[in-house]
Write a protein that holds these residues in place. Structure first.
Motif, PDB file in Angstrom:
ATOM      1  N   ILE A   1       0.137   1.171 -14.947  1.00 34.16           N
ATOM      2  CA  ILE A   1       1.410   1.376 -14.247  1.00 34.16           C
ATOM      3  C   ILE A   1       1.499   0.421 -13.057  1.00 34.16           C
ATOM      4  CG2 ILE A   1       2.864   3.073 -13.087  1.00 34.16           C
ATOM      5  CD1 ILE A   1       1.402   5.263 -14.616  1.00 34.16           C
ATOM      6  N   VAL A   2       0.378   0.211 -12.364  1.00 35.57           N
ATOM      7  CA  VAL A   2       0.344  -0.740 -11.254  1.00 35.57           C
ATOM      8  C   VAL A   2       0.729  -2.129 -11.731  1.00 35.57           C
ATOM      9  CG1 VAL A   2      -1.185  -1.938  -9.631  1.00 35.57           C
ATOM     10  CG2 VAL A   2      -1.329   0.548  -9.878  1.00 35.57           C
ATOM     11  N   GLU A   3       0.154  -2.559 -12.888  1.00 33.75           N
ATOM     12  CA  GLU A   3       0.442  -3.889 -13.427  1.00 33.75           C
ATOM     13  C   GLU A   3       1.908  -4.031 -13.813  1.00 33.75           C
ATOM     14  OE1 GLU A   3      -3.976  -4.682 -15.400  1.00 33.75           O
ATOM     15  OE2 GLU A   3      -2.174  -4.819 -16.621  1.00 33.75           O
ATOM     16  N   ALA A   4       2.500  -2.953 -14.326  1.00 35.58           N
ATOM     17  CA  ALA A   4       3.873  -3.025 -14.820  1.00 35.58           C
ATOM     18  C   ALA A   4       4.909  -2.955 -13.709  1.00 35.58           C
ATOM     19  CB  ALA A   4       4.126  -1.909 -15.833  1.00 35.58           C
ATOM     20  N   THR A   5       4.599  -2.266 -12.606  1.00 32.11           N
ATOM     21  CA  THR A   5       5.610  -1.995 -11.584  1.00 32.11           C
ATOM     22  C   THR A   5       5.339  -2.656 -10.246  1.00 32.11           C
ATOM     23  OG1 THR A   5       4.453  -0.005 -10.814  1.00 32.11           O
ATOM     24  CG2 THR A   5       6.055   0.257 -12.627  1.00 32.11           C
ATOM     25  N   ASN A   6       4.098  -3.118 -10.016  1.00 32.30           N
ATOM     26  CA  ASN A   6       3.682  -3.666  -8.715  1.00 32.30           C
ATOM     27  C   ASN A   6       3.681  -2.620  -7.606  1.00 32.30           C
ATOM     28  OD1 ASN A   6       3.103  -6.312  -9.478  1.00 32.30           O
ATOM     29  ND2 ASN A   6       5.239  -6.936  -9.292  1.00 32.30           N
ATOM     30  N   LEU A   7       3.756  -1.322  -7.961  1.00 29.57           N
ATOM     31  CA  LEU A   7       3.560  -0.268  -6.988  1.00 29.57           C
ATOM     32  C   LEU A   7       2.068  -0.106  -6.715  1.00 29.57           C
ATOM     33  CD1 LEU A   7       6.007   2.431  -8.384  1.00 29.57           C
ATOM     34  CD2 LEU A   7       6.392   0.943  -6.428  1.00 29.57           C
ATOM     35  N   SER A   8       1.738   0.506  -5.610  1.00 30.74           N
ATOM     36  CA  SER A   8       0.339   0.779  -5.314  1.00 30.74           C
ATOM     37  C   SER A   8      -0.112   2.042  -6.032  1.00 30.74           C
ATOM     38  CB  SER A   8       0.140   0.945  -3.810  1.00 30.74           C
ATOM     39  OG  SER A   8       0.775   2.154  -3.359  1.00 30.74           O
ATOM     40  N   ALA A   9      -1.419   2.187  -6.181  1.00 28.24           N
ATOM     41  CA  ALA A   9      -1.960   3.398  -6.817  1.00 28.24           C
ATOM     42  C   ALA A   9      -1.575   4.633  -6.020  1.00 28.24           C
ATOM     43  CB  ALA A   9      -3.478   3.272  -6.941  1.00 28.24           C
ATOM     44  N   ALA A  10      -1.538   4.515  -4.693  1.00 29.72           N
ATOM     45  CA  ALA A  10      -1.165   5.661  -3.854  1.00 29.72           C
ATOM     46  C   ALA A  10       0.285   6.064  -4.103  1.00 29.72           C
ATOM     47  CB  ALA A  10      -1.370   5.308  -2.378  1.00 29.72           C
ATOM     48  N   GLU A  11       1.174   5.102  -4.250  1.00 29.42           N
ATOM     49  CA  GLU A  11       2.586   5.422  -4.527  1.00 29.42           C
ATOM     50  C   GLU A  11       2.730   6.105  -5.877  1.00 29.42           C
ATOM     51  OE1 GLU A  11       5.039   1.901  -2.191  1.00 29.42           O
ATOM     52  OE2 GLU A  11       3.950   1.404  -4.037  1.00 29.42           O
TER      53      GLU A  11
END
Length: 288
Positions: free
Chosen positions: A274-284
């Motif tokens: 999900i991080v790779e797909a969205t560029n969100l952080s793991a915490a988010e």
């Protein structure tokens, strides 16, 4: 029937770093650079290590050509809008990371940045672009050249030989007609298939090594999840950039990314995908 092969971005990250598989990358680079390339080593750095939080599909390698010239080639496979700035930053980082402390600037490594793009970068009708650095006189339009002493010091013939070179391969612009052996590689990079009549260097090894059917169940599951993440990433690119949402506010892009992340989380996909797909952080993502 032509078999589907492992995508090159996954291969860069998981397979092609092994010395046993150097022949595949050597073949690709030999066709692209029009010289015989031999890989000497994969360079580990803080920018390209294969760790769980690595968001980029990239490998830095030290190579030598048929003239025994040694330089660093950076190969990366990505989908990002700010790519022109990113490749400049990445090539500069490679230079600084691999210049020994206290060494003279004459020992700065030549860097060739090879970028395999799944999106339209700028405006153009070709599918392979090559960029170098040249200095042209403002008044008489002549090109600045190295002196004989500089040629000897740098082991180079022209100034462009000292500075990073960039290859941009825009897969979307390729029409799937392979007119030469380099085109055969571009066909594979775009379609993840190698036709039986292809003869380009490295493709025979690629066809054997990158066969999806040879994956064990765990490898195939990880690969399928990686592909799913890329589909979401592509969808986000289309909706955010192509359909005009880029001109909106940053919060609009964040809402889009959060929505995609929430759906992926419901599907049970790993946080890293999900991080790779969205560029969100793991915490988010954990907070969703």
């Amino acid at each position: 029937m032509t078999r589907k092969l492992i995508s090159f971005d996954w291969a860069i990250k998981k397979i092609l770093r092994s010395k046993a598989n150097f022949g595949i990358l050597e073949g690709f680079l030999s066709e692209l650079l029009f010289t015989d390339i031999q890989i000497l080593e994969v360079l580990e750095s803080e920018a390209n290590q294969d760790t769980e939080d690595n968001k980029f599909n990239r490998v830095d390698i030290k190579v030598k050509d048929r003239d025994e010239k040694i330089y660093i080639v950076e190969v990366q496979f990505s989908r990002e809008l700010d790519y022109l700035q990113r490749i400049l930053y990445a090539s500069s980082k490679v230079i600084t990371e691999h210049l020994p402390k206290g060494a003279p600037y004459s020992e700065v490594s030549k860097v060739i940045s090879v970028n395999i793009l799944h999106f339209d970068l700028g405006k153009g009708d070709d599918y392979i672009y090559h960029g170098t650095t040249r200095f042209i006189g403002l008044h008489n339009q002549t090109e600045l050249e190295l002196s004989a002493e500089q040629q000897q010091l740098y082991s180079a013939q022209k100034i462009a030989d000292l500075y990073p070179e960039y290859y941009l391969i825009e897969l979307r612009n390729f029409n799937n007609v392979a007119k030469d052996t380099l085109d055969e590689w571009i066909y594979f990079l775009k379609n993840e298939q190698i036709e039986d009549n292809f003869t380009a260097k490295g493709l025979k090894e690629a066809k054997e090594t990158l066969d999806v059917l040879k994956m064990n169940p765990q490898e195939r599951l990880a690969y399928e999840r990686h592909q799913e993440a890329l589909h979401y990433q592509a969808s986000m690119y289309e909706s955010t950039y192509v359909l005009g949402k880029l001109e909106g506010r940053a919060e609009g892009r964040m809402e889009e990314a959060l929505s995609i992340a929430k759906n992926m989380k419901k599907m049970g996909l790993a946080v890293q995908l999900i991080v790779e797909a969205t560029n969100l952080s793991a915490a988010e993502i954990d907070a969703l």
